[in-house]
Design an enzyme around this catalytic site. Structure first.
Site, short mmCIF file in Angstrom:
data_model
loop_
_atom_site.label_atom_id
_atom_site.label_comp_id
_atom_site.label_asym_id
_atom_site.label_seq_id
_atom_site.Cartn_x
_atom_site.Cartn_y
_atom_site.Cartn_z
N CYS A 8 -8.13 0.00 16.37
CA CYS A 8 -8.47 -1.35 16.80
C CYS A 8 -9.73 -1.78 16.07
CB CYS A 8 -8.74 -1.35 18.30
SG CYS A 8 -7.49 -0.49 19.23
N ARG A 32 -7.11 -4.66 11.15
CA ARG A 32 -7.11 -3.35 11.84
C ARG A 32 -6.16 -3.36 13.02
NH1 ARG A 32 -11.50 -0.16 10.81
NH2 ARG A 32 -11.27 0.87 12.81
N TRP A 79 -4.29 -2.73 18.21
CA TRP A 79 -3.02 -2.40 17.55
C TRP A 79 -2.39 -1.28 18.36
CZ3 TRP A 79 -1.84 2.23 14.63
CH2 TRP A 79 -0.61 2.18 13.96
N ASN A 105 -12.50 1.78 20.54
CA ASN A 105 -11.53 2.14 19.50
C ASN A 105 -11.48 3.66 19.43
OD1 ASN A 105 -9.80 2.32 17.33
ND2 ASN A 105 -11.45 2.14 15.83
N GLY A 106 -10.29 4.23 19.57
CA GLY A 106 -10.16 5.68 19.50
C GLY A 106 -9.07 6.13 20.46
N GLU A 479 5.30 5.23 -5.37
CA GLU A 479 4.36 4.17 -4.98
C GLU A 479 5.03 2.80 -5.04
OE1 GLU A 479 1.77 4.07 -3.42
OE2 GLU A 479 0.97 2.07 -3.80
N LYS A 483 5.43 0.29 -1.78
CA LYS A 483 4.97 -1.11 -1.77
C LYS A 483 6.07 -2.04 -1.30
CE LYS A 483 1.36 -0.80 -1.83
NZ LYS A 483 1.07 0.58 -1.68
N GLU A 486 7.15 -1.44 2.47
CA GLU A 486 6.19 -1.66 3.57
C GLU A 486 5.86 -3.14 3.76
OE1 GLU A 486 2.10 -0.25 3.33
OE2 GLU A 486 2.25 -0.15 1.17
N HIS A 502 22.23 14.67 -7.79
CA HIS A 502 22.30 15.65 -6.69
C HIS A 502 22.47 14.95 -5.35
CE1 HIS A 502 21.31 18.75 -9.58
NE2 HIS A 502 20.38 17.93 -10.05
N LYS A 601 -4.04 -0.92 8.56
CA LYS A 601 -4.70 -0.60 7.30
C LYS A 601 -5.14 0.86 7.27
CE LYS A 601 -6.43 -1.19 3.28
NZ LYS A 601 -5.51 -1.20 2.12
C1 AGP Z 1 -0.27 2.14 1.52
O1 AGP Z 1 0.05 0.85 1.02
C2 AGP Z 1 -0.27 2.16 3.04
N1 AGP Z 1 -1.16 1.18 3.56
C3 AGP Z 1 -0.50 3.55 3.60
O2 AGP Z 1 0.52 4.40 3.12
C4 AGP Z 1 -1.85 4.19 3.27
O3 AGP Z 1 -1.91 4.52 1.90
C5 AGP Z 1 -1.99 5.47 4.09
O4 AGP Z 1 -1.98 5.13 5.45
C6 AGP Z 1 -3.29 6.24 3.77
O5 AGP Z 1 -4.41 5.47 4.07
P1 AGP Z 1 -5.84 5.98 3.50
O6 AGP Z 1 -5.77 5.88 2.01
O7 AGP Z 1 -6.84 5.02 4.10
O8 AGP Z 1 -6.04 7.37 3.96
#
Ligand code: AGP
Length: 606
Positions: A8, A32, A79, A105-106, A479, A483, A486, A502, A601
């Site tokens: 959060c 967040r 969140w 937060n936690g 990667e 992208k 997500e 395979h 994030k």
């Molecule tokens: C990547 O686009 C995502 N937001 C997610 O996979 C992210 O890379 C992952 O949660 C790791 O986050 P960090 O780099 O802050 O550890």
């Protein structure tokens, strides 16, 4: 159903016109978490709480903030990881008397026991969250004669789990008291007041200096200023951070979304990262010298680790990449005194990566942290750290943080190989020279991204896609797939091109989108065979290829050219068009690339 206080954003201030400042600060933390919002202020000698589910715009449409006058308040964006958000579970939470409000937060581990004990002593709970326990524990401390600060300290000693907390009380209307354990918490001051937040970004407009609240410590904010108390109750003076971020640094700067802004910031982010002093890299390289190197991260950061494992291995370093959430299972109790761990994380707060580091340290490993966030938890527990110079990355989808991670890892790979004597000083210098050309090459690619926009329109109706690469570009393919999936919710799968036969190729039918990362490198001849196999089954081929590769252009339905480069730099260059592809597909689907559903994030919960 119990909901835990999770990933959060918290923000608090003591300043004139506190409510609009609170809203502004919370808005900068929405990345967040944004499924419920709330704030508590002291007005007319009472604590007033305004909260609801929904994001800030939805929240503001239901209230009249101009009607609330106050100079002190705390706020929260939430969140949820399980269970639908609702007004009762939004923060702030009150004690039984309604005179103490907290935001948190936690994740509190022992809240069930604490909650049942409090209920047995007559406390009534208004929510199903773990966080509300904090308000009632503080209430008990105050009832026994403690001040707010001591009552929060006493409460923290009873609680197990991560917590960044801010609390106010109508009995002490001149102060905000904060406590930090594991979850990030920053306090700051400026000409107009004092502030606390989960992230420095929330206060850049108001504060001129900031302090990361040290682990296990308290911070008290009053109009007079800030004071800190260490875990032992002693007064401490943490180092101050001059806030150099202009408020514009976190604004969109004219771009429609943070993600697009951050894609365009990549040349300067890489350029700044290349400026990391070589002795810092060498210090880290010495930690790796002669050891088995385990690279670990999550999501995009794991892809950076995978990329680096190919490069390090090709340079004679014994290296492998392990996904953070799997490292403990992979290692079990294996002694790691002969190993070093490189932990990669943009936020520096990812719980999976923190857990992996703690496990590796218990087994005797030395740890190098590579983060984009100074004074983050991962930075603080690493034996050495390197900070990527990407600047704040607000978009949930990692972009510039990935390229800067690759660059730091490439510098570290070559300096480690040089220290080990497996490459010459000249080879290392040549590599550094090639890396020095990256900002201009990335800038040239960015100027041509409009061509990706047209292609994205064609692909925006697809349900599935394969992203394929060979060698170091397996990481690039993974990667690119991450992208797209997500932020556009298309089921995109990345895997080694050699794996197609395979199993995966059974999915391919006419029109199936296959994205190939196929630059002119040592794998080019083999990957063209994979392309032809897919074409033979009617797949639609989009290739990221080296400028002038007419043979590959001929067999591709769409393509994007990147400048010729050494093999180990193609992941940096080939990722950029794939970021743009995902961004534009999401836009054409009417989605918000900055705030994709179900994602945050930084995932600070396991
Ligand atoms: C990547 O686009 C995502 N937001 C997610 O996979 C992210 O890379 C992952 O949660 C790791 O986050 P960090 O780099 O802050 O550890």
């Amino acid at each position: 159903m119990i909901w835990c206080g999770l990933l959060c954003g918290i923000f608090g201030c003591i300043c004139g016109g506190a409510v609009p400042v609170l809203i502004d600060g919370l808005r900068r933390l929405e990345y967040r978490g944004y499924d419920s919002v709330g704030f508590a202020v002291i007005s007319g000698g009472r604590v007033l709480v305004v909260k609801d589910k929904g994001n800030i715009d939805e929240f503001l449409s239901k209230i009249d903030i101009d009607s609330v006058e106050s100079e002190i308040g705390i706020g929260h964006t939430r969140w949820a990881t399980h269970g639908a958000p609702c007004k009762e579970n939004a923060h702030p939470h009150l004690d039984c008397t309604g005179s103490i409000a907290v935001v948190h937060n936690g994740v509190l581990e022992n809240f069930l026991d604490l909650r049942s004990g409090l209920q047995a002593r007559g406390h009534r709970f208004a929510s199903n969250t773990d966080s509300e326990v904090i308000a009632h524990l503080i209430e008990e401390g105050v009832m026994s004669g403690m001040c707010l600060k001591d009552a929060l300290a006493a409460a923290s000693r009873k609680i197990r789990g991560s917590m960044a907390v801010a609390a106010i009380s109508s009995a002490e209307p001149d102060r905000i008291v904060c406590f930090r354990r594991e979850s990030p918490l920053v306090v700051g001051m400026g000409p107009g007041g004092v502030y606390c937040a989960s992230d420095i970004l929330a206060m850049v407009k108001y504060a001129t200096e900031a302090y990361h609240v040290p682990e296990g410590s308290l911070a008290t904010l009053t109009r007079v200023g800030l004071s800190f108390e260490g875990p032992g109750g002693d007064r401490i003076d943490p180092p101050s951070l001059k806030i150099s971020l202009e408020p514009g640094a976190v604004e969109r700067g004219g771009y429609k979304h943070f993600m697009l802004k951050e894609i365009h910031e990549q040349p300067i982010a890489v350029s700044n990262t290349l400026r990391i002093y070589r002795e810092y890299i060498d210090r880290a390289a010495l930690l790796l010298h002669g050891k088995r190197v385990l690279l670990t991260g999550s999501g995009t950061s794991y892809h950076a680790c995978l990329c680096a494992s190919y490069l390090m291995s090709s340079l004679g370093v014994d290296a492998m990449a392990v996904i953070s959430s799997e490292l403990q299972e992979y290692l079990k109790g294996q002694p790691l005194s002969g190993s070093a761990v490189v932990a990669v994380s943009q936020s520096g707060e990812t719980a999976d990566t923190l857990g992996a580091i703690r496990h590796a340290k218990r087994l005797g490993a030395r740890v190098i942290g590579i983060t984009n966030t100074l004074s983050s938890s991962i930075t603080n527990i690493s034996d050495a750290y390197l900070c990527t110079q990407g600047g704040p990355e607000i978009g949930v989808a990692a972009t510039k943080s990935f390229l800067t991670q690759l660059v730091v890892l490439e510098m570290l790979s070559f300096r480690t190989a040089l220290a080990a004597g497996s490459i010459s000083k000249q080879e290392c210098e040549e590599a550094y020279e090639e890396m020095g050309a990256l900002p201009a090459k990335i800038g040239g690619i960015i100027q041509r991204l409009e061509s990706v926009r047209e292609i994205a329109l064609k692909y925006s109706d697809r349900r599935d896609a394969f992203f394929l690469g060979r060698g170091i570009n397996v990481a690039t393919a993974l990667e690119g797939a991450l992208k797209l999936k997500e932020i556009s919710y298309i089921h995109a799968e990345g895997y080694p091109a050699g794996e197609s036969k395979h199993g995966p190729i059974s999915l391919v039918e006419p029109g199936f989108l296959c994205v190939f990362v196929s630059p002119m490198d040592s794998t080019r001849q083999r990957i063209i065979g994979n392309i032809m196999e897919m074409k033979a089954r009617g797949a639609e081929i989009f290739s990221v290829l080296t400028e002038g590769d007419s043979e590959l252009i001929e067999v591709s339905d769409g393509y994007f050219e990147v400048p010729e480069s050494p093999e180990y730099l193609y992941p940096v260059l080939c990722t950029v068009p794939l970021q743009a592809l995902a961004y534009y597909v999401a836009i054409y689907k009417g989605l918000d690339p900055d705030r994709p559903r179900n994602l945050a994030k930084s995932v600070t919960v396991l």
